[in-house]
Design a protein around this motif. Structure first.
Motif: not given
Lengths: 92, 429
Positions: B228-235, B245-253, B256-261, B267-270
């Motif tokens: 759930g970190i991807c949801v937490q970091v999403c501005p 979704q239209y709310e996505c501003i493409g900030c890529a937060a 980065d968060a998922c790659d860290q996890v 596991y493989r990144r991406g």
């Protein structure tokens, strides 16, 4: 808050466009107010013009928001008091 | 991002030919952009410029998704500057949460005070810069320190500064969600070959928590550990795993968060990455993605953009530096003067759009033995309009009763190419 945004933000954008169109065609030095030439400085005329456009557009948005309310929301009956929150989604 | 801001804050201080290089002088109704001077009559160029900007936006969106938002949108840029200040003063995300939970104490008060003061300073500077594009900024700067700013300059300075503070400090992504029109229609410019932030469901699903010891694949689980970190970091607070979704501003937060996890669990990144819909489905590499940039939609946008841009530049390059308006004097239609000559009076509005003072020579033609009764030399300072009253006389035998076409020729004595041939009517009583 959302309601304020809906009223003032589109009005701001449209007022900006109106301001540009209006003052591109009309020089503030050539404006007349109640038969008298406008004596304000051009900067004041532009500013008041913009604020005026903004308020007019906001008034229009206010009416739109008001009209978008459903009958239930306008005549909010006591037993439906709980629905008050739903008005957020339908603007107004 | 820093580039756009350096441009915004810096450009208004740049001098050019003894004036500000970029100045939108509303009082004189002249816009200066480096060597070019725009008058209200040039509004056409503004319209074309807007069309160019719109097509550029279409093109960039079709290729790379919401590039505009991340790199150029003032809202995002100021939000990032404000967040950067916040981070420098109050520490990282966790430190800020801890600070939020504390009751008010000396440290919290001073940190908060410092943060708000820094925000206010940036906001006020932004507001000042904004006004500096409309009133020469050097004058404005001196006025500021002598407390002699005009009332409207002060108003716009505080208005713009105040809204910068509100939008970047408090509203932030709310603006993107509720106020941004671009967010609502950007979807129509997307196609399956547009680069967007995407979650790879094929790899991730079925998601779920798992023990490190077991082989999750044998249990039928995907790579998503459902932390759930991807949801937490999403501005904007969306779950990218539900698709774009239209709310996505493409900030890529979330990327980065998922790659860290993914690194942490080995596991493989991406699992969430910047890619295209087609590439995701057909397992393309970057080579294929780049190859698919060239597609009809992109070619059409590019060619329209190129045509309009060329036309715009050509229009600017050949912009007339002299304009003449001939207005007949309404008070005196036509009158008979000495020797029986017929006189018409005109007012010539001579507009020197160039950046240097000019001397023009006036002549008239169109009727037999037509005479100019005014001084044929007209001096017009740089970027000014000057009005000249001109009498034209014609012997009565030159023309019949009625209106006749005559011409005024205005030629520059400095540059031969600068000349205007303007039509007027001569009334014969």
């Amino acid at each position: 808050m959302q309601r304020l945004i809906w009223i003032f933000w589109p009005a701001f954008v449209v007022a900006g466009v109106a301001e540009i169109l209006f003052f591109t065609m009309i020089d503030p030095k050539e404006l007349y107010l109640f038969g008298e030439p406008v004596r304000l400085s051009p900067l004041a005329t532009y500013s008041i013009g913009f604020l005026g456009f903004w308020m007019v557009c906001a008034a229009s948005n206010l009416l739109t928001c008001f009209m978008m309310r459903s009958a239930d929301e306008v005549n909010r009956r006591k037993d439906r008091g709980g629905q008050g929150g739903s008005s957020r989604r339908t603007c107004g | 991002m820093w580039f756009t801001q350096a441009l915004y804050y810096g450009l208004c201080w740049l001098p050019w030919n003894g004036r500000q290089a970029v100045l939108f002088d509303l009082v004189e109704r002249k816009f200066y952009i480096f060597g070019l001077v725009f008058w209200p009559q040039d509004v056409f160029f503004l319209a074309v410029l807007l069309i160019i900007s719109a097509y550029a936006l279409f093109l960039f969106t079709a290729v790379g998704g919401r590039l505009w938002c991340g790199y150029a949108c003032p809202q995002t840029v100021y939000t990032e500057i404000f967040m950067w200040i916040e981070q420098k003063i109050e520490g990282n995300h966790n430190a800020r949460i801890r600070l939020d939970r504390q009751s008010m104490n000396a440290r919290k008060a001073s940190l908060r005070g410092l943060k708000y003061a820094a925000w206010a300073a940036v906001a006020l500077w932004t507001g000042f810069t904004f006004v500096g594009y409309f009133t020469p900024i050097q004058t404005l700067w001196n006025e500021l320190w002598q407390f002699s700013l005009g009332p409207w300059e002060t108003f716009w300075f505080l208005f713009y500064g105040g809204f910068t503070y509100l939008m970047a400090g408090h509203m932030r992504e709310q603006v993107c969600l509720y106020m941004c029109p671009y967010a609502r229609f950007q979807g129509v410019m997307f196609d399956p070959d547009t680069l967007v932030i995407t979650y790879d469901p094929e790899r991730g699903e079925p998601r779920g928590a798992r023990s490190r010891k077991i082989d999750y694949r044998a249990k039928g689980l995907g790579d998503c550990v459902d932390c759930g970190i991807c949801v937490q970091v999403c501005p904007t607070g969306i779950d990218i795993r539900n698709g774009l979704q239209y709310e996505c501003i493409g900030c890529a937060a979330c990327v980065d968060a998922c790659d860290q996890v993914m690194d942490k669990v080995g596991y493989r990144r991406g699992l969430i990455r910047y890619t295209t819909e087609n590439a995701m489905e057909q397992h393309w590499g970057w080579k294929d993605i780049l190859a698919h940039i060239v597609r009809p939609r992109i070619l059409i946008y590019t060619s329209i953009l190129a045509v309009i841009t060329v036309a715009f530049v050509w229009g600017l390059a050949t912009k007339a530096t002299l304009r003449v308006d001939v207005i007949r004097d309404r008070a005196t239609l036509a009158r008979e003067v000495e020797d029986g000559l017929i006189e018409n009076v005109y007012r010539l509005q001579v507009m020197n759009v160039s950046e240097s003072p000019q001397r023009y020579v006036l002549s008239t033609m169109g009727l037999d033995r037509i005479q100019l009764m005014a001084e044929p030399i007209m001096d017009v300072p740089a970027a000014t309009t000057k009005s000249f009253t001109v009498q034209v006389r014609v012997p009565p035998e030159s023309a019949k009763k009625g209106s006749h076409t005559i011409y005024f020729d205005v030629k520059s004595t400095i540059d031969e190419k600068v000349a205007v041939h303007e039509k007027a009517t001569f009334l014969m009583p």
